[in-house]
Scaffold this active site. Structure first.
Site, short mmCIF file in Angstrom:
data_model
loop_
_atom_site.label_atom_id
_atom_site.label_comp_id
_atom_site.label_asym_id
_atom_site.label_seq_id
_atom_site.Cartn_x
_atom_site.Cartn_y
_atom_site.Cartn_z
CG ASP A 58 38.73 39.84 54.66
OD1 ASP A 58 39.80 39.51 55.20
OD2 ASP A 58 37.62 39.48 55.12
CE1 TYR B 72 46.21 33.86 39.85
CE2 TYR B 72 47.11 34.15 37.65
CZ TYR B 72 46.43 34.65 38.73
OH TYR B 72 45.96 35.95 38.71
CE LYS C 176 38.23 35.19 54.38
NZ LYS C 176 37.78 36.49 54.90
CG ASP D 234 46.02 38.94 39.84
OD1 ASP D 234 46.75 39.70 39.17
OD2 ASP D 234 44.83 38.72 39.55
CG ASP E 104 45.46 45.13 39.47
OD1 ASP E 104 46.61 44.71 39.21
OD2 ASP E 104 44.56 45.22 38.61
C1 IPM Z 1 49.23 40.07 36.36
C2 IPM Z 1 48.13 39.83 35.37
C3 IPM Z 1 48.13 38.36 34.99
C4 IPM Z 1 47.89 37.57 36.26
C5 IPM Z 1 47.11 37.99 33.91
C6 IPM Z 1 47.30 38.82 32.66
C7 IPM Z 1 47.16 36.52 33.58
O1 IPM Z 1 46.91 40.23 35.89
O2 IPM Z 1 50.40 39.87 35.98
O3 IPM Z 1 48.94 40.46 37.49
O4 IPM Z 1 46.75 37.34 36.66
O5 IPM Z 1 48.89 37.17 36.87
MN MN Z 2 47.07 41.14 37.83
#
Ligand code: IPM
Ligand code: MN
Length: 351
Positions: free
Chosen positions: A219, A136, A186, A243, A247
């Site tokens: 992974d 990032y 990793k 990140d 999710d």
């Molecule tokens: C998160 C989001 C952000 C990230 C995006 C919107 C830039 O996916 O906060 O996880 O990748 O950090």
């Molecule tokens: Mn995200």
């Protein structure tokens, strides 16, 4: 105590869910003996399309003066991807040096998980995602753009200082929880980056003899999140992997309607947000789940040191989710505002 809070409702459904978070904060303020001074900022896609401004330096300067920032969502369908995300969300994380992205993965009783046979006892961990470095950081570049000879390089930046401060936060958090810390990386391929992470982790561990340490490849971690989430207590990892796995974490705790995160600078100004994004297709319909935004407000109270008020908000959330039909947008059995009302009512009653 009066807290000055900058509020950035942002794009899409951000304003709808932020309104419910503010409702809950106001409901607990009186009974918890604290007050808030909320200052709204209209950063986001609409302002950009109207004025061309993304995050003016003057606004950034003002944001540094608050006790915390409460954010809805950033991302607009009429703005090309990356402009707002990098220009607002990531810039705030970097400029305010919010080097921890703290993402709890908690399955509340009564909330459905897609994992067969897993219960709230099994899904209760926290991901400590490094939030200012890695892929990032924006290092790299493009040569011969748009030609058949195009070259794109995107480098992962990992500094010893950046890794150490993130690991320190994770070890200390593990000490306050079930005392297990897993480094996710990793090391078998990304030998430079995770070589550094692994060495730093091993070197720091003896200072925390009560914390059991463990390592897992990213992974394999995805597999364990589904198969054995109960193995995890605190996870620490880099920005990109953090990140991705959060999710996955969000969906096993009931979805984006529930998942909250804190962008934390332990020595500075932190920012709290639901992690689900702006959900353009639901905008204005009052169908999205505000629980994630309310849980972000709860994290804000915790970070401000308001443990009692935070616990009350959590109690309000726990009670409310048992009354909801589902965590999914449009299927909650209530609209966005009604869910906010319920949490506010139950949170205030818990004080
Ligand atoms: C998160 C989001 C952000 C990230 C995006 C919107 C830039 O996916 O906060 O996880 O990748 O950090
Ligand atoms: Mn995200």
């Amino acid at each position: 105590m009066t807290y000055r809070i900058a509020v950035i409702p942002g794009d899409g459904t951000g304003p709808e869910v932020v309104a419910e978070g503010l409702k809950v904060l106001k409901a607990v303020a009186g009974p918890a003996n604290l007050s808030f001074d909320f200052v709204h900022y209209d950063l986001g896609g609409e302002r950009y399309l109207r004025t061309g401004e993304i995050l003016p330096d003057s606004v950034l300067h003002e944001l540094r003066q608050f006790h915390a920032i409460y954010l809805g969502a950033i991302g607009h369908p009429d703005v090309p991807p990356g402009i707002l995300e990098k220009g607002i969300l990531l810039r705030l994380r970097f400029e305010l040096d919010q080097y921890i992205n703290l993402r709890p993965v908690v399955l509340y009783p009564g909330v459905e998980t897609p994992l067969k046979d897993k219960t709230p006892e099994d899904i209760n961990f926290v991901v400590v995602r490094e939030n200012t470095e890695g892929l990032y950081a924006g290092a790299g570049g493009v040569l011969k753009y748009g030609t058949p000879d195009e070259v794109a390089v995107q480098e992962s930046i990992n500094t010893r200082k950046g890794v150490d401060r993130c690991l320190k936060y994770a070890f200390e958090l593990a000490q306050k929880r079930r005392k297990k810390l897993t480094l996710v990386g990793k090391t078998n391929v990304l030998t430079y980056a995770f070589g550094l992470w692994y060495r730093a982790f091993e070197e720091m561990a003896p200072a925390y003899p009560d914390v059991t340490t463990d390592y897992a490849h990213v992974d394999a971690t995805c597999m364990w999140f589904v198969k054995n989430p109960e193995w995890f207590d605190v996870i620490v990892t880099d920005n990109m992997f953090g990140d991705i796995i959060t999710d996955l974490g969000a969906i096993i705790q009931g979805g984006m309607g529930v998942a909250a995160g804190g962008n934390i600078n332990p020595e500075g100004v932190s920012m709290f947000e639901p992690i689900g994004g702006s959900a353009p297709k639901y905008t204005g319909k009052k169908v999205v789940n505000p629980i994630a935004a309310i849980a972000a407000a709860q994290m804000m109270l915790e970070t401000l040191g308001e443990a009692k008020a935070a616990a009350a908000v959590e109690a309000g959330i726990r009670k409310t989710v048992t009354m909801m039909k589902s965590m999914a947008a449009g299927q909650m059995g209530y609209n966005t505002e009604e869910v906010g009302d319920l949490v506010a009512q139950h949170a205030a009653a818990a004080l």
